[in-house]
Motif scaffolding. Structure first.
Motif: not given
Length: 169
Positions: A1-24
């Motif tokens: 179950m712990r791996w699911l939390g890490k995976f979701l956190l990783f996906l949220i991080g990827i989306l945040a970086v993509m939004a940061w780059f796309g917004g810029g």
């Protein structure tokens, strides 16, 4: 179950970086494009009837010097800060100069008149944009897009081990 939390956190991080780059990148594009479009505020356009006026607020027919209808409402637009008398003088001058067609010297005379009137308009009566506009917005967008660009594309290439050729392992 712990791996699911890490995976979701990783996906949220990827989306945040993509939004940061796309917004810029979007911010940079919007800033530079709006700066370019605003350079046409006091430029007079000379078009054929039926043509699009483009970025020009005021356009005159190349054939007759008559004002063309640009924008909404189907009527000749007035330049910002111009009085009714100045606008009427501009239209009459264009019609007189364009009676036999407007050539490049006529265009220069009309644009010089507009420039002379613009020089007399107080700064507070000219179209004002917020401080964060145009090239400033474009530069800010590039600055915002720089860190994700560095960490996603440049840094991984710098940390690669060199390729060894000609050696047997």
């Amino acid at each position: 179950m712990r791996w699911l939390g890490k995976f979701l956190l990783f996906l949220i991080g990827i989306l945040a970086v993509m939004a940061w780059f796309g917004g810029g990148i979007t911010l940079a594009f919007w800033g530079f494009v709006s700066q370019y479009a605003d350079s046409y505020t006091y430029k007079v356009g000379f078009k054929h009837p039926g043509d699009q006026c483009g970025n020009n607020k005021v356009a005159f027919s190349v054939d007759s010097g008559a004002p063309l209808t640009c924008g909404y409402g189907g009527s000749h637009q007035k330049l910002p800060g111009f009085t009714e008398e100045q606008d009427d003088h501009l239209v009459k001058s264009a019609e007189q100069l364009g009676a036999d067609g407007i050539d490049t010297s006529d265009r220069a005379v009309i644009q010089q008149y507009v420039d002379s009137v613009v020089a007399t308009i107080p700064l507070d009566q000219r179209p004002q944009h917020p401080w964060f506009y145009g090239w400033k917005m474009g530069v800010a967008g590039l600055i915002v897009a720089a860190p994700p660009t560095y960490y996603l594309f440049i840094r991984p290439r710098l940390n690669r081990p060199p390729i060894r050729r000609g050696y047997l392992r």
